[in-house]
Design a protein around this motif. Structure first.
Motif, short mmCIF file in Angstrom:
data_model
loop_
_atom_site.label_atom_id
_atom_site.label_comp_id
_atom_site.label_asym_id
_atom_site.label_seq_id
_atom_site.Cartn_x
_atom_site.Cartn_y
_atom_site.Cartn_z
N ALA A 92 0.85 -1.28 -0.10
CA ALA A 92 0.05 -0.30 -0.05
C ALA A 92 0.77 1.28 -0.05
CB ALA A 92 -0.97 -0.18 1.11
N ASP A 93 1.82 1.19 0.95
CA ASP A 93 2.62 2.39 0.92
C ASP A 93 3.68 2.60 -0.41
OD1 ASP A 93 4.59 4.36 2.29
OD2 ASP A 93 6.14 3.03 1.93
N GLU A 94 4.15 1.64 -1.11
CA GLU A 94 4.70 1.71 -2.04
C GLU A 94 3.81 2.20 -3.43
OE1 GLU A 94 7.89 -1.94 -1.00
OE2 GLU A 94 6.03 -2.27 -2.32
N ALA A 95 2.76 1.48 -3.47
CA ALA A 95 1.73 1.96 -4.57
C ALA A 95 1.18 3.41 -4.20
CB ALA A 95 0.65 1.01 -4.56
N GLY A 96 1.12 3.74 -3.00
CA GLY A 96 0.67 5.23 -2.94
C GLY A 96 1.82 6.13 -3.58
N LEU A 97 2.86 5.83 -3.30
CA LEU A 97 4.06 6.76 -3.55
C LEU A 97 4.10 6.86 -5.16
CD1 LEU A 97 6.83 6.00 -0.97
CD2 LEU A 97 5.36 8.39 -1.26
N LEU A 98 3.90 5.68 -5.79
CA LEU A 98 4.01 5.59 -7.31
C LEU A 98 2.55 6.01 -7.93
CD1 LEU A 98 6.22 2.45 -7.49
CD2 LEU A 98 6.93 4.47 -8.37
#
Length: 254
Positions: free
Chosen positions: A206-212
């Motif tokens: 979720a964190d990685e996807a949110g930043l991308l």
């Protein structure tokens, strides 16, 4: 630098000193001397090398032997041959990095150096993965840089870099440029000679996807890179999470 005839050279000053010189081709012995000059900063990035004839006379070998050693270093992108101008120590300019170290290419085929946005810089004790990759002792400190990289404002890579703090003191408080390898060479005398990469398909958290800017669970390409300096020391662990909907990893095998 005072390097005399090859047969009188200090064997401890070149790599593989335990190996008897007579068992290596002569040009590789000469190459080892040249690599040591690069490691020691005698020849710094952008420096013009003496002529082949001068080097041959200084070391006590034929000009052809020197040429073969220089050709091999040029093939490894450590030196640059410029027609009519001579041989120079390679610099980590954007073009060199783009073709040697950056393998993600837009699907339209155009090679581009991505823009970078630094999300954070911190220092801390190296974790197990960092110690293993960077050959660090327990308790060693690392600098961690997290940044987002984009093609024409569209985020495509989320990467985390781990660097030995003893190798790059003060980097954590300095501005972080897009071209880090150039900074390593210019400020710290560390030239990245080559790198090892491992590739794996993953699903973004979720964190990685949110930043991308994509949905959680979106597939991505994870690239774990360990970059090594001229003397073979690992100096950077870089974990890149790459979106591949509009880009691909391109490796030119020779």
């Amino acid at each position: 630098m005072s390097v005399h005839k090859l047969e009188n050279a200090d064997r401890t000053s070149v790599p593989d000193a335990a190996e008897t010189l007579g068992f290596r081709p002569l040009y590789r012995q000469v190459k080892a001397i040249f690599v040591r000059r690069l490691v020691d900063g005698v020849w710094s990035p952008g420096t013009a090398l003496p002529s082949e004839a001068q080097l041959a006379s200084e070391i006590g070998v034929s000009q052809g032997t020197v040429r073969k050693a220089l050709d091999e270093l040029a093939a490894e992108n450590l030196l640059v041959r410029r027609q009519g101008r001579g041989t120079f120590v390679a610099e980590h300019d954007e073009r060199r990095i783009l073709f040697q170290f950056f393998k993600l290419v837009h699907d339209d085929g155009e090679r581009r150096f991505p823009d970078s946005l630094v999300l954070g810089v911190e220092t801390g004790m190296a974790n197990a993965a960092e110690r293993a990759a960077l050959d660090l002792d327990a308790g060693a400190s690392v600098i961690r840089i997290r940044r987002l990289r984009a093609f024409e404002t569209i985020p495509i890579i989320l990467e985390t870099l781990s660097l030995p703090q003893r190798v790059f003191p003060g980097l954590e408080t300095a501005p972080i440029p897009n071209n880090l390898y150039s900074l390593f060479a210019a400020r710290y005398g560390v030239t990245i000679a080559h790198a090892r990469e491992r590739l794996k398909a993953i699903a973004l958290s979720a964190d990685e996807a949110g930043l991308l800017g994509v949905a959680q669970g979106t597939p991505a390409l994870r690239i774990d890179r360990v970059a090594l300096s001229l003397d073979g020391s690992p100096v950077e662990l870089r974990v890149s999470l790459c979106l591949t909907e509009e880009a691909h990893y391109l490796s030119d095998l020779r």
